[in-house]
Design an enzyme around this catalytic site. Structure first.
Site, short mmCIF file in Angstrom:
data_model
loop_
_atom_site.label_atom_id
_atom_site.label_comp_id
_atom_site.label_asym_id
_atom_site.label_seq_id
_atom_site.Cartn_x
_atom_site.Cartn_y
_atom_site.Cartn_z
CE LYS A 73 0.71 -0.77 -2.96
NZ LYS A 73 -0.61 -0.88 -3.05
CE LYS A 90 2.78 -10.83 -7.10
NZ LYS A 90 2.50 -11.66 -5.95
CG HIS A 127 0.28 -4.30 -8.06
ND1 HIS A 127 1.56 -3.89 -7.74
CD2 HIS A 127 -0.39 -4.35 -6.88
CE1 HIS A 127 1.65 -3.72 -6.43
NE2 HIS A 127 0.48 -3.99 -5.89
CG HIS A 161 4.46 -6.76 -4.38
ND1 HIS A 161 3.41 -5.91 -4.22
CD2 HIS A 161 3.92 -8.00 -4.40
CE1 HIS A 161 2.29 -6.60 -4.15
NE2 HIS A 161 2.56 -7.88 -4.25
C1 BG6 Z 1 -0.72 -4.64 -2.52
C2 BG6 Z 1 -2.06 -4.05 -2.18
O1 BG6 Z 1 0.04 -3.74 -3.27
O2 BG6 Z 1 -0.90 -5.83 -3.28
C3 BG6 Z 1 -2.90 -5.06 -1.43
O3 BG6 Z 1 -1.88 -2.89 -1.40
C4 BG6 Z 1 -3.00 -6.36 -2.20
O4 BG6 Z 1 -4.21 -4.54 -1.20
C5 BG6 Z 1 -1.61 -6.85 -2.60
O5 BG6 Z 1 -3.64 -7.31 -1.37
C6 BG6 Z 1 -1.72 -8.04 -3.52
O6 BG6 Z 1 -0.45 -8.59 -3.70
P1 BG6 Z 1 -0.27 -10.14 -4.02
O7 BG6 Z 1 1.20 -10.30 -4.20
O8 BG6 Z 1 -0.82 -10.88 -2.82
O9 BG6 Z 1 -1.07 -10.42 -5.25
#
Ligand code: BG6
Length: 484
Positions: free
Chosen positions: A143, A177, A235, A173
């Site tokens: 993205k 996890k 997410h 992503h």
């Molecule tokens: C990303 C966002 O997709 O996910 C970020 O663009 C955010 O703003 C991040 O900080 C959070 O990912 P994680 O894995 O640290 O929870």
């Protein structure tokens, strides 16, 4: 789908490559999980040669690899897999040079594209013109892939002209996890939960992704994006889909994604005249996060802005299973702590036999903590030890499954390790299908249209808090308290 023998990284010098992709590929290499002989070709604008890029990668590994993972011999062997070709996406001849650098592609090619939106179309065109999309090529897309349904469709169309959907791996992503995948194990590997996993058994569901970080040097991107599109569109809706979906018939890409998309299409649209009541936006001001004084969003940005750094939403999934069950979503930057969790609040027992004896009951709660800790905690009622002369005392106690303790011997991997390996090996299960993305955008666009129509401005909140007070009111109106 067979494994490939070459991996091509667009955006090979970017932040994501340094922090995540290179350390992840190294992790896979060190554990001998990459196909033997897999070559990794990096490309970006910077004018490195192979040696220069290896030095760049070494620096990234020194900085971002946990110290206990760095092994000199493995690092050197990993760096030997890397080579580099500079590329200006607007120049056809650069793609020809890239193709020459890649050499024989008969063993299959996986492309990972993480590039500025402005270069997206030109890059896909260049890939096609150079003949990199043929045969067994597949593409992983990072993205942002559009800013709304319309632009996302345009991007998907551009990609679809060159890569069939089955070879298009859209990355979220969060799906890489371990604890997110554990939602499937918890729900479909145990018979305990399914009978109560519905409107009869569940009162409400809360999904929180709170962060303590601010802009992190991404001012340009973030200010054009905001929390709704940065976190909820992808997410949070993926988490919601995994929690709410029907049991898939098999563990495969089609069955799982079919079930997720049904949920995403069942999200009740939020009409413009409902956004005031069902959504809350906020923007962080100055404050203290974990003891450190931090500046407000506008100061960090150095200009006033109406971009939301916090959003809370009361959502509904309109189907038989979830009739009447609110899903409260909230995410924000510069909040009190870093925490991603899903809280399932079950309904109270239909009749308490303890009430007349002074015993108070709390409905059961299931907490699925995704990060920073990884656990599943079921809060159940227990009787406090004693002779109960003054009445029965009951207390909520946790049944605790700490994944870190139970699986202490297993290394926690970066989400991208899983996703890159799946891309290389051709398993699309943990990637987002086009129909899912489009259903996500459709719902998000509806909310944004409502904000626009109402000229909604984010409410200020202090850094280090849990967001604007109206986010508390959003749930309290229903007699529900955010799990904190
Ligand atoms: C990303 C966002 O997709 O996910 C970020 O663009 C955010 O703003 C991040 O900080 C959070 O990912 P994680 O894995 O640290 O929870």
């Amino acid at each position: 789908m067979p494994k490939v023998s070459k991996l091509l990284l667009f955006g090979a010098t970017g932040d994501l490559a340094q922090r995540m992709l290179l350390p992840s590929l190294y992790g896979l290499h060190a554990d001998k999980l990459l196909p033997e002989g897999l070559e990794i070709v990096g490309t970006a604008r910077s004018a490195y040669d192979d040696a220069g890029y290896r030095a760049f990668a070494q620096k990234a590994l020194d900085e971002f690899l946990p110290k206990d993972r760095a092994d000199c011999e493995a690092c050197n062997a990993f760096l030997d897999r890397l080579c580099y070709q500079p590329l200006d996406a607007s120049k056809t001849k650069d793609f020809t040079a890239l193709k020459d650098k890649l050499g024989d592609l008969s063993g299959g090619l996986a492309i990972f594209l993480s590039t500025a939106p402005s270069l997206f179309a030109a890059t896909i065109k260049g890939i096609e013109a150079a003949g990199l999309s043929g045969g067994r090529a597949r593409i992983g897309l990072e993205k942002p892939l559009g800013v709304d349904l319309k632009s996302s469709r345009e991007i998907n169309d551009i990609v679809a002209r060159v890569f069939p959907e089955g070879c298009t791996f859209r990355i979220d992503h969060y799906l890489g996890k371990e604890t997110v995948q554990n939602i499937l194990a918890l729900r479909f590997g145990n018979s305990l939960f399914e009978p109560v996993w519905n409107a009869q058994g569940i009162d409400n569901i809360q999904i929180t992704i709170s962060e303590t970080v601010g802009l992190e040097g991404r001012a340009g991107f973030y200010d054009d994006t905001g929390a709704l599109r940065d976190m909820v569109q992808n997410h949070m809706l993926q988490l919601l889909a995994l929690i709410a979906m029907e049991p898939p018939a098999r563990f495969d890409a089609t069955a799982i994604r079919d079930e997720k998309v049904k949920v995403l299409r069942s999200l009740r649209p939020i009409a413009p005249d409902e956004t005031q009541q069902l959504t809350v936006t906020g923007q962080y001001g100055h404050g203290a996060v974990k003891g450190a004084i931090v500046r407000g969003y506008g100061e960090e940005l150095d200009k006033p802005s109406n971009t939301e750094t916090f959003v809370a939403i009361k959502a509904h999934v309109d189907n038989w299973r979830w009739r009447g069950v609110p899903f409260y979503l909230r995410t924000g930057k510069r909040l009190a702590e870093r925490r991603s969790e899903i809280v399932i609040q079950f309904k109270p027992v239909p009749h308490s036999i303890f009430a007349e004896r002074g015993g108070q009951l709390h409905p059961n709660t299931l907490v699925i903590r995704l990060q920073p800790e990884e656990y599943v905690r079921l809060l159940v009622m227990a009787k406090q030890p004693g002779l109960d002369r003054d009445g029965i005392r009951l207390r909520e106690v946790p049944l605790n499954l700490s994944l870190e303790t139970e699986f202490a011997a297993t290394r926690r991997r970066i989400a991208y390790e899983r996703l890159l390996l799946d891309l290389i090996e051709g398993d699309p299960t943990l990637f987002v299908r086009r129909d899912e993305v489009e259903a996500q955008w459709e719902w998000i666009d509806g909310i944004r249209a409502g904000w626009k129509a109402n000229d909604t401005k984010p409410k200020p909140y202090s850094s280090g808090s849990w967001g604007p007070s109206s986010a508390v009111a959003l749930t309290e109106r229903d007699g529900v308290t955010w799990h904190e």
